[in-house]
Scaffold this motif. Structure first.
Motif, PDB file in Angstrom:
ATOM      1  N   ARG A 111       0.808  -1.215   0.000  1.00 12.01           N
ATOM      2  CA  ARG A 111       0.000   0.000   0.000  1.00 12.01           C
ATOM      3  C   ARG A 111       0.844   1.269   0.000  1.00 12.01           C
ATOM      4  O   ARG A 111       0.322   2.369   0.167  1.00 12.01           O
ATOM      5  CB  ARG A 111      -0.922  -0.009   1.234  1.00 12.01           C
ATOM      6  CG  ARG A 111      -1.943  -1.140   1.166  1.00 12.01           C
ATOM      7  CD  ARG A 111      -2.530  -1.463   2.517  1.00 12.01           C
ATOM      8  NE  ARG A 111      -3.245  -0.348   3.103  1.00 12.01           N
ATOM      9  CZ  ARG A 111      -3.832  -0.391   4.310  1.00 12.01           C
ATOM     10  NH1 ARG A 111      -3.779  -1.504   5.024  1.00 12.01           N
ATOM     11  NH2 ARG A 111      -4.463   0.650   4.777  1.00 12.01           N
ATOM     12  N   TRP A 112       2.151   1.109  -0.188  1.00 15.39           N
ATOM     13  CA  TRP A 112       3.039   2.268  -0.130  1.00 15.39           C
ATOM     14  C   TRP A 112       2.659   3.365  -1.133  1.00 15.39           C
ATOM     15  O   TRP A 112       2.604   4.537  -0.771  1.00 15.39           O
ATOM     16  CB  TRP A 112       4.489   1.828  -0.330  1.00 15.39           C
ATOM     17  CG  TRP A 112       5.477   2.966  -0.444  1.00 15.39           C
ATOM     18  CD1 TRP A 112       6.221   3.294  -1.516  1.00 15.39           C
ATOM     19  CD2 TRP A 112       5.800   3.922   0.563  1.00 15.39           C
ATOM     20  NE1 TRP A 112       7.007   4.384  -1.255  1.00 15.39           N
ATOM     21  CE2 TRP A 112       6.766   4.801   0.022  1.00 15.39           C
ATOM     22  CE3 TRP A 112       5.383   4.131   1.871  1.00 15.39           C
ATOM     23  CZ2 TRP A 112       7.303   5.866   0.728  1.00 15.39           C
ATOM     24  CZ3 TRP A 112       5.923   5.188   2.591  1.00 15.39           C
ATOM     25  CH2 TRP A 112       6.868   6.049   2.017  1.00 15.39           C
ATOM     26  N   PRO A 113       2.382   3.048  -2.406  1.00 16.65           N
ATOM     27  CA  PRO A 113       2.003   4.126  -3.335  1.00 16.65           C
ATOM     28  C   PRO A 113       0.776   4.907  -2.874  1.00 16.65           C
ATOM     29  O   PRO A 113       0.733   6.131  -3.007  1.00 16.65           O
ATOM     30  CB  PRO A 113       1.727   3.374  -4.650  1.00 16.65           C
ATOM     31  CG  PRO A 113       2.536   2.131  -4.540  1.00 16.65           C
ATOM     32  CD  PRO A 113       2.476   1.742  -3.108  1.00 16.65           C
ATOM     33  N   GLU A 114      -0.231   4.182  -2.326  1.00 17.63           N
ATOM     34  CA  GLU A 114      -1.417   4.875  -1.826  1.00 17.63           C
ATOM     35  C   GLU A 114      -1.083   5.730  -0.607  1.00 17.63           C
ATOM     36  O   GLU A 114      -1.621   6.829  -0.437  1.00 17.63           O
ATOM     37  CB  GLU A 114      -2.511   3.861  -1.474  1.00 17.63           C
ATOM     38  CG  GLU A 114      -3.122   3.153  -2.669  1.00 17.63           C
ATOM     39  CD  GLU A 114      -2.266   1.997  -3.168  1.00 17.63           C
ATOM     40  OE1 GLU A 114      -1.236   1.702  -2.516  1.00 17.63           O
ATOM     41  OE2 GLU A 114      -2.611   1.405  -4.205  1.00 17.63           O
ATOM     42  N   THR A 115      -0.165   5.225   0.240  1.00 13.95           N
ATOM     43  CA  THR A 115       0.248   5.978   1.436  1.00 13.95           C
ATOM     44  C   THR A 115       0.906   7.300   1.044  1.00 13.95           C
ATOM     45  O   THR A 115       0.584   8.363   1.585  1.00 13.95           O
ATOM     46  CB  THR A 115       1.232   5.137   2.280  1.00 13.95           C
ATOM     47  OG1 THR A 115       0.578   3.947   2.720  1.00 13.95           O
ATOM     48  CG2 THR A 115       1.720   5.922   3.482  1.00 13.95           C
ATOM     49  N   VAL A 116       1.828   7.236   0.084  1.00 17.84           N
ATOM     50  CA  VAL A 116       2.528   8.440  -0.358  1.00 17.84           C
ATOM     51  C   VAL A 116       1.550   9.440  -0.955  1.00 17.84           C
ATOM     52  O   VAL A 116       1.617  10.649  -0.681  1.00 17.84           O
ATOM     53  CB  VAL A 116       3.628   8.074  -1.371  1.00 17.84           C
ATOM     54  CG1 VAL A 116       4.252   9.333  -1.960  1.00 17.84           C
ATOM     55  CG2 VAL A 116       4.699   7.232  -0.717  1.00 17.84           C
ATOM     56  N   SER A 163      -5.517   6.892   9.595  1.00 18.33           N
ATOM     57  CA  SER A 163      -4.396   6.134  10.161  1.00 18.33           C
ATOM     58  C   SER A 163      -4.396   4.670   9.709  1.00 18.33           C
ATOM     59  O   SER A 163      -3.334   4.064   9.544  1.00 18.33           O
ATOM     60  CB  SER A 163      -4.434   6.204  11.686  1.00 18.33           C
ATOM     61  OG  SER A 163      -5.660   5.682  12.173  1.00 18.33           O
ATOM     62  N   ILE A 164      -5.593   4.092   9.469  1.00 15.31           N
ATOM     63  CA  ILE A 164      -5.666   2.693   9.036  1.00 15.31           C
ATOM     64  C   ILE A 164      -5.024   2.512   7.662  1.00 15.31           C
ATOM     65  O   ILE A 164      -4.434   1.481   7.362  1.00 15.31           O
ATOM     66  CB  ILE A 164      -7.141   2.214   9.006  1.00 15.31           C
ATOM     67  CG1 ILE A 164      -7.729   2.257  10.418  1.00 15.31           C
ATOM     68  CG2 ILE A 164      -7.245   0.813   8.429  1.00 15.31           C
ATOM     69  CD1 ILE A 164      -9.185   1.879  10.483  1.00 15.31           C
ATOM     70  N   ASP A 165      -5.116   3.554   6.840  1.00 10.13           N
ATOM     71  CA  ASP A 165      -4.582   3.478   5.478  1.00 10.13           C
ATOM     72  C   ASP A 165      -3.154   3.984   5.373  1.00 10.13           C
ATOM     73  O   ASP A 165      -2.592   3.993   4.273  1.00 10.13           O
ATOM     74  CB  ASP A 165      -5.463   4.296   4.530  1.00 10.13           C
ATOM     75  CG  ASP A 165      -6.902   3.816   4.526  1.00 10.13           C
ATOM     76  OD1 ASP A 165      -7.104   2.587   4.501  1.00 10.13           O
ATOM     77  OD2 ASP A 165      -7.813   4.667   4.570  1.00 10.13           O
ATOM     78  N   LEU A 166      -2.573   4.405   6.488  1.00  6.19           N
ATOM     79  CA  LEU A 166      -1.235   4.993   6.453  1.00  6.19           C
ATOM     80  C   LEU A 166      -0.260   4.094   7.201  1.00  6.19           C
ATOM     81  O   LEU A 166       0.052   4.298   8.375  1.00  6.19           O
ATOM     82  CB  LEU A 166      -1.253   6.402   7.062  1.00  6.19           C
ATOM     83  CG  LEU A 166      -2.080   7.440   6.294  1.00  6.19           C
ATOM     84  CD1 LEU A 166      -2.180   8.734   7.085  1.00  6.19           C
ATOM     85  CD2 LEU A 166      -1.476   7.708   4.924  1.00  6.19           C
ATOM     86  N   ASP A 167       0.208   3.066   6.522  1.00  3.74           N
ATOM     87  CA  ASP A 167       1.153   2.134   7.131  1.00  3.74           C
ATOM     88  C   ASP A 167       2.492   2.819   7.385  1.00  3.74           C
ATOM     89  O   ASP A 167       3.025   3.506   6.513  1.00  3.74           O
ATOM     90  CB  ASP A 167       1.376   0.928   6.212  1.00  3.74           C
ATOM     91  CG  ASP A 167       0.144   0.034   6.130  1.00  3.74           C
ATOM     92  OD1 ASP A 167      -0.714   0.163   7.020  1.00  3.74           O
ATOM     93  OD2 ASP A 167       0.051  -0.762   5.176  1.00  3.74           O
TER      94      ASP A 167
END
Length: 601
Positions: A111-116, A163-167
């Motif tokens: 999920r890194w691209p979505e986090t950024v 926060s749930i989507d921000l690993d």
């Protein structure tokens, strides 16, 4: 009779065939088993070899990776030391703010691209900037990487909601530099900023690390080693979800040292009000120790803006105000007639023109092919040093300079503090320029020093450049009786002698200059300071040609005349007016605050 022996029975052929078939069947049944054992052996051997390779050859690295997945470090930025004025009032301190951090391991998440992307939208910064900051750390680093400082309440709320989507994203409180007086003394204080990757490569050996904050200008930079402090942090164990299970160890961050400056906020505030919106500078120093009481440069800026991310638009808006980050107090300009103090000392100390010298002055004089006019167009008749300073006679000082020669004048210019750094704790300081024959030949196709160059130099024109701070150091020499002071901001308990050295000037020569500077105020070009509510003052005006713009205005003064406590130099860049009419009133305002007096209504 012998018993008859019975013949052995003969097996039928079909029986023999069955035995052979049975033997072949047993062999075929054993082959799969043996093959299975062989394959198993090969697999076990391969696994064993791989395990041996991982444990022996790569053991240390793999143990470190495992530790990094389980053990993490929560760094704690040290609190930067305070900056205080001479009376203990805070000029710069620190306040707590919220910053956003990312674990470098978060890059391995699907999920890194979505986090950024989500962070870029919340923080309003490009995704490339976030990616670049994270990549500055090792991919498996157990240490947090700061992405943004001084988060707003709205940004904090948004990050908590998602926060749930921000690993691998965390928010933590840390100290951030604060300047409670805003623009006041901005060029003195400077500002801080997060260290860049290029700076980190150069400073890593000195204990700096990714995320460090360093001084970038002013005394923040000058006293960086004392102010910065020492990092601390916690070593923690986390579970598979990244939650802290327990604290394994902790080191308290060590705060930086507090630095007391010679600056006086009251005098500084008065100097800024006196300069107002003019482009220029004002400097006030203690003539005995060189301690700087005030240093103003305009246009200016608010150093608090650097406590957060600076956008390109913000930077462009600041630059459009006229280079506000240039400290004009330590930048070189032609000094005009304030330089005549140097010419006077050089003439008398050479022995060729002693204190009692009288020279005729003229409306214009030819010196080595250069026509030097008097500012009044007529000259002032016969004058000595006192009268020549009082009326700022060009032709008097031109004759003195040509008489002693360029080499002598250049030598005394440098002895009196020009052409070299004052020693002040500012990396931005210019040494100005005292040109000579070698310098000129290098730049003008082997055209050497001329008599005209010497004449021009005698009145602070030509190639000569001095800073307002250097001019203040010059005026401290007659004020303190012949000592060259080292300008500085550090307030300490050392006596004045630790900050100055004797120039071994003849006392009669010093007294002559002192009387001349007093006459400038009582009856010459500095009568704006001849006011009854101020102590007796001495000084000198200067008006410097500075093409292509209008003239610069200067005035340097010290007071009280009989027992000096303060030197003030005012400089107005391209003001178009004379030093006595433009700069002297600014000096007067600063002196009124220093001596706590007000002009009569």
């Amino acid at each position: 009779m012998t018993a008859l022996q019975q013949p052995s029975p003969v097996k039928p052929a079909n029986t023999r065939r069955k035995q052979k078939q049975s033997q072949r069947t047993v062999g075929r049944q054993l082959r799969p088993v043996l093959l299975l054992f062989a394959v198993t052996g090969l697999l076990l051997g391969g696994l064993g070899s791989r395990l041996a390779y991982l444990q022996l050859a790569k053991g240390d690295r793999n143990r470190q990776l495992a530790e990094n997945n389980r053990i993490r470090i929560l760094p704690k930025l040290p609190v930067r030391g305070l900056l205080l004025d001479r009376k203990g009032r805070i000029i710069a301190d620190s306040r707590l703010s919220h910053s956003l951090f990312i674990w470098p391991l978060a890059q391995t998440s699907e999920r890194w691209p979505e986090t950024v992307q989500l962070l870029a939208e919340i923080l309003e910064i490009p995704t490339e900037e976030i990616q670049t900051k994270v990549e500055q750390a090792e991919p498996n680093s157990p240490t947090l990487v700061r992405i943004a400082r001084n988060l707003t309440p709205a940004q904090i709320t948004a990050i908590e909601e998602y926060s749930i989507d921000l690993d691998g994203v965390e928010i933590d409180a840390e100290p951030i530099r604060s300047y409670p007086h805003g623009t006041l003394a901005a060029h003195v204080v400077g500002y801080t900023g997060e260290i860049t990757s290029e700076e980190l490569d150069a400073l890593r050996e000195r204990g700096y690390r990714l995320g460090d904050v360093i001084g970038r200008m002013g005394v923040e930079r000058g006293f960086e080693s004392q102010l910065r402090g020492e990092w601390g942090g916690q070593q923690v164990e986390v579970d598979g979800s990244g939650r802290i299970v327990r604290i394994l160890g902790e080191k308290q961050a060590r705060a930086g040292l507090n630095i007391s400056l010679t600056l006086d906020l009251d005098v500084q505030r008065a100097a800024e009000a006196a300069l107002d919106d003019r482009r220029g500078a004002i400097v006030a120093i203690d003539p005995h120790s060189g301690g700087i009481l005030a240093m103003v440069s305009h246009p200016t800026f608010d150093p608090n803006i650097f406590s957060t991310r600076i956008t390109h638009e913000t930077w462009e808006a600041l630059q459009s105000q006229g280079n506000p980050f240039i400290n004009r107090a330590v930048r070189g300009y032609p000094p005009g007639s304030t330089f005549k103090v140097v010419t006077a000392i050089a003439g008398m100390e050479s022995g060729k023109y002693p204190p009692g010298t009288i020279l005729n002055t003229y409306g214009v004089i030819n010196l080595g092919g250069m026509l030097m006019p008097a500012w009044n167009g007529a000259g002032f008749g016969p004058l000595g040093y006192e009268g020549a300073l009082q009326w700022s006679s060009n032709t008097f000082f031109g004759q003195v300079a040509v008489g002693v020669g360029g080499v002598t004048l250049i030598d005394w210019s440098r002895r009196l503090g020009f052409g070299v750094s004052t020693g002040v704790e500012l990396a931005e300081e210019s040494s100005g320029l005292i040109a000579d024959d070698e310098w000129k030949r290098e730049r003008f196709n082997d055209w050497g020093w001329t008599i005209g160059d010497t004449a021009n130099m005698s009145i602070g024109q030509g190639f000569t450049l001095t800073t307002p701070l250097q001019v203040a150091v010059l005026f401290a020499i007659p004020a303190n009786g012949g000592y060259l002071v080292r300008a500085h901001f550090l307030k300490d308990e050392r006596p004045a002698d630790a900050w100055r050295k004797s120039l071994d000037l003849n006392s009669a020569n010093v007294a002559t200059v002192q009387r001349g500077l007093r006459q400038v105020v009582t009856a010459g070009t500095g009568q704006a300071l001849a006011v009854p509510h101020l102590p007796p003052t001495a000084g000198k005006s200067g008006t410097a040609e500075a093409p292509p713009g209008e003239t610069h205005a200067w005035f340097g003064a010290y007071a009280p005349y009989d027992k000096p406590e303060i030197v003030v130099v005012a400089f107005a860049e391209h003001s178009g007016g004379g030093g006595g009419s433009v700069a002297a009133p600014m000096v007067r305002e600063v002196l009124e605050t220093y001596f706590d007096v007000k002009p009569p209504q």
